[in-house]
Motif scaffolding. Structure first.
Motif, PDB file in Angstrom:
ATOM      1  N   LEU A 189       8.286  19.754  40.745  1.00 50.17           N
ATOM      2  CA  LEU A 189       7.780  18.520  40.156  1.00 50.17           C
ATOM      3  C   LEU A 189       7.583  18.774  38.671  1.00 50.17           C
ATOM      4  O   LEU A 189       6.612  19.406  38.255  1.00 50.17           O
ATOM      5  CB  LEU A 189       6.464  18.129  40.839  1.00 50.17           C
ATOM      6  CG  LEU A 189       5.738  16.898  40.324  1.00 50.17           C
ATOM      7  CD1 LEU A 189       6.616  15.657  40.390  1.00 50.17           C
ATOM      8  CD2 LEU A 189       4.443  16.691  41.108  1.00 50.17           C
ATOM      9  N   HIS A 190       8.531  18.292  37.870  1.00 49.78           N
ATOM     10  CA  HIS A 190       8.569  18.611  36.442  1.00 49.78           C
ATOM     11  C   HIS A 190       8.248  17.367  35.619  1.00 49.78           C
ATOM     12  O   HIS A 190       9.087  16.477  35.459  1.00 49.78           O
ATOM     13  CB  HIS A 190       9.937  19.172  36.055  1.00 49.78           C
ATOM     14  CG  HIS A 190      10.211  20.525  36.636  1.00 49.78           C
ATOM     15  ND1 HIS A 190      11.296  21.292  36.281  1.00 49.78           N
ATOM     16  CD2 HIS A 190       9.521  21.264  37.542  1.00 49.78           C
ATOM     17  CE1 HIS A 190      11.271  22.444  36.952  1.00 49.78           C
ATOM     18  NE2 HIS A 190      10.200  22.438  37.718  1.00 49.78           N
ATOM     19  N   PHE A 191       7.035  17.331  35.117  1.00 46.98           N
ATOM     20  CA  PHE A 191       6.576  16.176  34.340  1.00 46.98           C
ATOM     21  C   PHE A 191       7.147  16.177  32.931  1.00 46.98           C
ATOM     22  O   PHE A 191       7.489  17.225  32.377  1.00 46.98           O
ATOM     23  CB  PHE A 191       5.053  16.173  34.263  1.00 46.98           C
ATOM     24  CG  PHE A 191       4.365  15.860  35.559  1.00 46.98           C
ATOM     25  CD1 PHE A 191       4.177  14.544  35.963  1.00 46.98           C
ATOM     26  CD2 PHE A 191       3.910  16.876  36.384  1.00 46.98           C
ATOM     27  CE1 PHE A 191       3.545  14.251  37.163  1.00 46.98           C
ATOM     28  CE2 PHE A 191       3.269  16.600  37.589  1.00 46.98           C
ATOM     29  CZ  PHE A 191       3.091  15.282  37.973  1.00 46.98           C
ATOM     30  N   ARG A 192       7.219  14.993  32.339  1.00 43.45           N
ATOM     31  CA  ARG A 192       7.553  14.848  30.928  1.00 43.45           C
ATOM     32  C   ARG A 192       6.292  14.992  30.078  1.00 43.45           C
ATOM     33  O   ARG A 192       6.315  15.507  28.958  1.00 43.45           O
ATOM     34  CB  ARG A 192       8.191  13.475  30.683  1.00 43.45           C
ATOM     35  CG  ARG A 192       8.351  13.121  29.218  1.00 43.45           C
ATOM     36  CD  ARG A 192       8.441  11.618  29.023  1.00 43.45           C
ATOM     37  NE  ARG A 192       8.294  11.259  27.633  1.00 43.45           N
ATOM     38  CZ  ARG A 192       7.142  11.166  27.004  1.00 43.45           C
ATOM     39  NH1 ARG A 192       6.014  11.433  27.623  1.00 43.45           N
ATOM     40  NH2 ARG A 192       7.095  10.831  25.732  1.00 43.45           N
ATOM     41  N   ALA A 193       5.176  14.495  30.575  1.00 40.09           N
ATOM     42  CA  ALA A 193       3.900  14.564  29.871  1.00 40.09           C
ATOM     43  C   ALA A 193       3.404  16.015  29.818  1.00 40.09           C
ATOM     44  O   ALA A 193       3.714  16.810  30.711  1.00 40.09           O
ATOM     45  CB  ALA A 193       2.871  13.683  30.588  1.00 40.09           C
ATOM     46  N   PRO A 194       2.656  16.367  28.744  1.00 40.39           N
ATOM     47  CA  PRO A 194       2.184  15.523  27.644  1.00 40.39           C
ATOM     48  C   PRO A 194       3.064  15.551  26.393  1.00 40.39           C
ATOM     49  O   PRO A 194       2.557  15.580  25.267  1.00 40.39           O
ATOM     50  CB  PRO A 194       0.815  16.131  27.349  1.00 40.39           C
ATOM     51  CG  PRO A 194       1.018  17.602  27.612  1.00 40.39           C
ATOM     52  CD  PRO A 194       1.964  17.675  28.769  1.00 40.39           C
ATOM     53  N   HIS A 195       4.371  15.553  26.563  1.00 40.59           N
ATOM     54  CA  HIS A 195       5.299  15.504  25.430  1.00 40.59           C
ATOM     55  C   HIS A 195       5.088  14.219  24.625  1.00 40.59           C
ATOM     56  O   HIS A 195       4.665  13.196  25.161  1.00 40.59           O
ATOM     57  CB  HIS A 195       6.736  15.554  25.957  1.00 40.59           C
ATOM     58  CG  HIS A 195       7.765  15.864  24.921  1.00 40.59           C
ATOM     59  ND1 HIS A 195       8.147  14.951  23.971  1.00 40.59           N
ATOM     60  CD2 HIS A 195       8.500  16.977  24.705  1.00 40.59           C
ATOM     61  CE1 HIS A 195       9.082  15.489  23.202  1.00 40.59           C
ATOM     62  NE2 HIS A 195       9.312  16.727  23.628  1.00 40.59           N
ATOM     63  N   THR A 196       5.409  14.282  23.315  1.00 47.01           N
ATOM     64  CA  THR A 196       5.349  13.081  22.490  1.00 47.01           C
ATOM     65  C   THR A 196       6.451  12.105  22.912  1.00 47.01           C
ATOM     66  O   THR A 196       7.520  12.548  23.360  1.00 47.01           O
ATOM     67  CB  THR A 196       5.547  13.410  20.998  1.00 47.01           C
ATOM     68  OG1 THR A 196       6.796  14.119  20.844  1.00 47.01           O
ATOM     69  CG2 THR A 196       4.404  14.253  20.472  1.00 47.01           C
ATOM     70  N   PRO A 197       6.247  10.789  22.758  1.00 42.39           N
ATOM     71  CA  PRO A 197       4.970  10.149  22.448  1.00 42.39           C
ATOM     72  C   PRO A 197       4.015  10.283  23.622  1.00 42.39           C
ATOM     73  O   PRO A 197       4.414  10.186  24.786  1.00 42.39           O
ATOM     74  CB  PRO A 197       5.363   8.699  22.197  1.00 42.39           C
ATOM     75  CG  PRO A 197       6.611   8.494  22.993  1.00 42.39           C
ATOM     76  CD  PRO A 197       7.336   9.801  22.944  1.00 42.39           C
ATOM     77  N   TYR A 198       2.744  10.491  23.312  1.00 40.91           N
ATOM     78  CA  TYR A 198       1.764  10.772  24.354  1.00 40.91           C
ATOM     79  C   TYR A 198       1.430   9.554  25.209  1.00 40.91           C
ATOM     80  O   TYR A 198       1.015   9.690  26.351  1.00 40.91           O
ATOM     81  CB  TYR A 198       0.470  11.299  23.717  1.00 40.91           C
ATOM     82  CG  TYR A 198       0.660  12.471  22.798  1.00 40.91           C
ATOM     83  CD1 TYR A 198       1.415  13.578  23.190  1.00 40.91           C
ATOM     84  CD2 TYR A 198       0.093  12.494  21.528  1.00 40.91           C
ATOM     85  CE1 TYR A 198       1.587  14.667  22.354  1.00 40.91           C
ATOM     86  CE2 TYR A 198       0.252  13.575  20.675  1.00 40.91           C
ATOM     87  CZ  TYR A 198       1.006  14.654  21.086  1.00 40.91           C
ATOM     88  OH  TYR A 198       1.174  15.724  20.244  1.00 40.91           O
ATOM     89  N   GLY A 199       1.596   8.400  24.651  1.00 38.79           N
ATOM     90  CA  GLY A 199       1.229   7.196  25.389  1.00 38.79           C
ATOM     91  C   GLY A 199       2.282   6.119  25.237  1.00 38.79           C
ATOM     92  O   GLY A 199       3.320   6.319  24.581  1.00 38.79           O
ATOM     93  N   PRO A 200       2.016   4.992  25.896  1.00 42.19           N
ATOM     94  CA  PRO A 200       0.760   4.628  26.558  1.00 42.19           C
ATOM     95  C   PRO A 200       0.581   5.302  27.916  1.00 42.19           C
ATOM     96  O   PRO A 200       1.553   5.689  28.563  1.00 42.19           O
ATOM     97  CB  PRO A 200       0.881   3.120  26.724  1.00 42.19           C
ATOM     98  CG  PRO A 200       2.358   2.867  26.814  1.00 42.19           C
ATOM     99  CD  PRO A 200       2.995   3.868  25.912  1.00 42.19           C
ATOM    100  N   VAL A 201      -0.703   5.442  28.283  1.00 40.53           N
ATOM    101  CA  VAL A 201      -1.055   5.949  29.603  1.00 40.53           C
ATOM    102  C   VAL A 201      -1.991   4.931  30.251  1.00 40.53           C
ATOM    103  O   VAL A 201      -2.580   4.097  29.557  1.00 40.53           O
ATOM    104  CB  VAL A 201      -1.753   7.325  29.524  1.00 40.53           C
ATOM    105  CG1 VAL A 201      -0.854   8.351  28.856  1.00 40.53           C
ATOM    106  CG2 VAL A 201      -3.085   7.234  28.798  1.00 40.53           C
ATOM    107  N   PRO A 202      -2.140   4.953  31.564  1.00 39.35           N
ATOM    108  CA  PRO A 202      -3.072   4.037  32.221  1.00 39.35           C
ATOM    109  C   PRO A 202      -4.483   4.161  31.645  1.00 39.35           C
ATOM    110  O   PRO A 202      -4.923   5.256  31.273  1.00 39.35           O
ATOM    111  CB  PRO A 202      -3.026   4.471  33.686  1.00 39.35           C
ATOM    112  CG  PRO A 202      -1.664   5.058  33.846  1.00 39.35           C
ATOM    113  CD  PRO A 202      -1.388   5.762  32.546  1.00 39.35           C
ATOM    114  N   GLU A 203      -5.182   3.065  31.588  1.00 35.68           N
ATOM    115  CA  GLU A 203      -6.520   3.037  30.981  1.00 35.68           C
ATOM    116  C   GLU A 203      -7.466   4.022  31.649  1.00 35.68           C
ATOM    117  O   GLU A 203      -8.323   4.622  30.995  1.00 35.68           O
ATOM    118  CB  GLU A 203      -7.089   1.623  31.051  1.00 35.68           C
ATOM    119  CG  GLU A 203      -8.421   1.468  30.341  1.00 35.68           C
ATOM    120  CD  GLU A 203      -8.927   0.032  30.364  1.00 35.68           C
ATOM    121  OE1 GLU A 203     -10.064  -0.198  29.911  1.00 35.68           O
ATOM    122  OE2 GLU A 203      -8.184  -0.850  30.847  1.00 35.68           O
TER     123      GLU A 203
END
Length: 469
Positions: free
Chosen positions: A203-217
């Motif tokens: 399970l290879h996430f992209r986050a927290p690579h730029t751009p950091y957001g938007p993310v859920p509130e």
């Protein structure tokens, strides 16, 4: 003469027992989940001392299992680091020494070496890669060709953190929602459908690579009104650095929340006990530390502007979080201080799962899996690394790091070599090869360089060849 009713009873017993025998076989073989974030420094996790970042589920893995305090990567940029992680080979051997650009991908750049998921697949594991690939976009480099029976994600370096475009069942689709949420939705579905056989999930996430957001509130809410406490290097604008780190933290937390969903699913399916969960990152990060942005190809950011590149192999760029949970094997609260690297992962995974290494396959690194079973592992006296920057700049870095010293050789550059005393200067703030201190430390640097060159020869490092460009 055999009683026909007795014979029929035996046959039915065998038939009905087969699923149970199959489940028993699956239960005897451990599952594996490898979780890799993108650009997460070791400092960006609560278990490593950050009291502001919200990472309860990343921390949970380490608290319920083991935390490695000295985990590193062989190179400080994504594509070559991920290639090393999967293949047990160094970047120059793989001919992937910087992140793969879209142009390079179309020209045929990609991972050709065997991967440990291929070996697991050959030994009956259900395998999946969900998320980021970034190791080639042509058909011969597709995850399906590199040992992954299931793939859902993106082949290039990134996609949007919200409403991303993804490859799903071989078709490109735009999906609505947060990328970490969508990836874990698919990961949970893969586990549910694979639970009766041994499985290996990357399970290879992209986050927290730029751009950091938007993310859920719900992920950014942890940091509302918080003044982020970060090291402020002279010349940077403090509020700018704090804001960048606040957005970065929210991205990390969006991953953490979803790791919590995954761990909960393992509990509900009663798979947690015999599933080895590994959490790490592809490399470290700076975000203002040392006065630079991002990672090994970061820019100077003094004065609030994006300045020239500062190729580097500081610990902030190569030191990563590494925690593991495996309730059937690892005692909660275990800590390992041994120096380990992502070059070890091929040998480590096969060792942990008791799968023999393929014959005649050249692998580097060490198998430190005996540590998990309470046994000694090979001791690493020195850690080696390399990075050839060729995207938007040019640099050739080679590194040797011992527990006490780090030496970084900058090939094709004058007066750029670096030597740090890690005992008195763990933050690597003072380069001992500066003009005023060089004469006192040159002999030490020369001895380290001799060891470095011997390692380079062992991997046939092309930088030692005069024609290398």
């Amino acid at each position: 003469m055999i009683n026909p009713f007795y014979a029929m009873s035996c046959l039915l017993l065998i038939l009905f027992a087969q699923p149970a025998l199959s489940l028993g076989l699956a239960a005897d073989r451990p599952n594996l989940i490898s979780i890799v974030t993108d650009d997460q420094g070791r400092w960006a996790m609560g278990l490593y001392g950050n009291r502001q970042i919200h990472t309860p589920h990343m921390d949970q893995i380490g608290k319920q299992g083991a935390v490695f305090t000295n985990a590193f990567v062989a190179t400080p940029v994504c594509s070559p680091s991920r290639a090393t992680f999967l293949s047990g080979r160094f970047p120059t051997e793989l001919k992937i020494t910087d992140w793969i650009s879209s142009e390079e991908a179309q020209e045929g750049a990609g991972l050709t070496a065997m991967t440990w998921p291929e070996v697991l697949q050959q030994h009956g594991y259900q395998t999946a890669l969900i998320g980021k690939w970034h190791l080639g976009e042509l058909n011969q480099f597709h995850p399906h060709e590199k040992g992954f029976g299931h793939f859902m994600g993106f082949l290039a370096g990134g996609t949007r953190p919200m409403n991303p475009t993804l490859e799903i069942k071989g078709e490109t689709q735009k999906r609505k929602g947060s990328l970490p949420d969508l990836l874990v939705d698919d990961a949970i579905n893969f586990i549910r459908t694979s639970k009766d056989k041994p499985f290996a999930l990357c399970l290879h996430f992209r986050a927290p690579h730029t751009p950091y957001g938007p993310v859920p509130e719900q992920d950014s809410a942890h940091y509302e009104g918080m003044k982020i406490d970060v090291p402020i290097t002279p010349g940077v604008i403090p509020e700018q650095i704090r804001q960048k780190n606040k957005e970065y933290y929210a991205s990390v937390s969006s991953v953490d929340r979803n790791i919590g969903r995954l761990l909960k699913e393992l509990d509900q399916l009663r798979l947690a006990e015999n599933t080895l969960v590994i959490f790490t990152s592809d490399h470290g990060y700076n975000n203002g530390r040392h006065g630079v942005s991002t990672k090994g190809n970061g820019h100077w950011i003094a004065g609030g502007v994006t300045g020239p590149k500062r190729p580097n192999m500081w610990d902030t760029s190569i030191r990563v979080p590494l925690v593991m949970r495996w309730p059937a094997v690892i005692k909660p609260g275990t800590q390992f201080d041994e120096i380990v690297s992502n070059i070890d992962m091929f040998k480590f995974v096969l060792g942990a799962l008791k799968i023999p290494q393929p014959a005649n396959l050249k692998l580097h690194g060490i198998d430190y899996s005996p540590l998990l079973f309470g046994q000694p592992a090979p001791v690493r006296k020195a850690l080696f690394g390399q990075y050839d920057l060729h995207n938007n700049g040019l640099a050739y870095l080679r590194m040797i790091r011992t527990p006490k010293l780090k030496y970084v050789k900058h090939y094709r550059a004058r007066n750029m070599d670096e030597l740090y005393d890690l005992e008195t200067d763990p933050g690597e703030n003072t380069n001992l090869l500066q003009r005023r201190t060089r004469k006192n430390w040159q002999d030490t640097a020369d001895l380290l360089e001799d060891q470095l060159i011997e390692w380079q020869k062992s991997i046939q490092d092309p930088i030692l060849e005069p024609a290398y460009e």
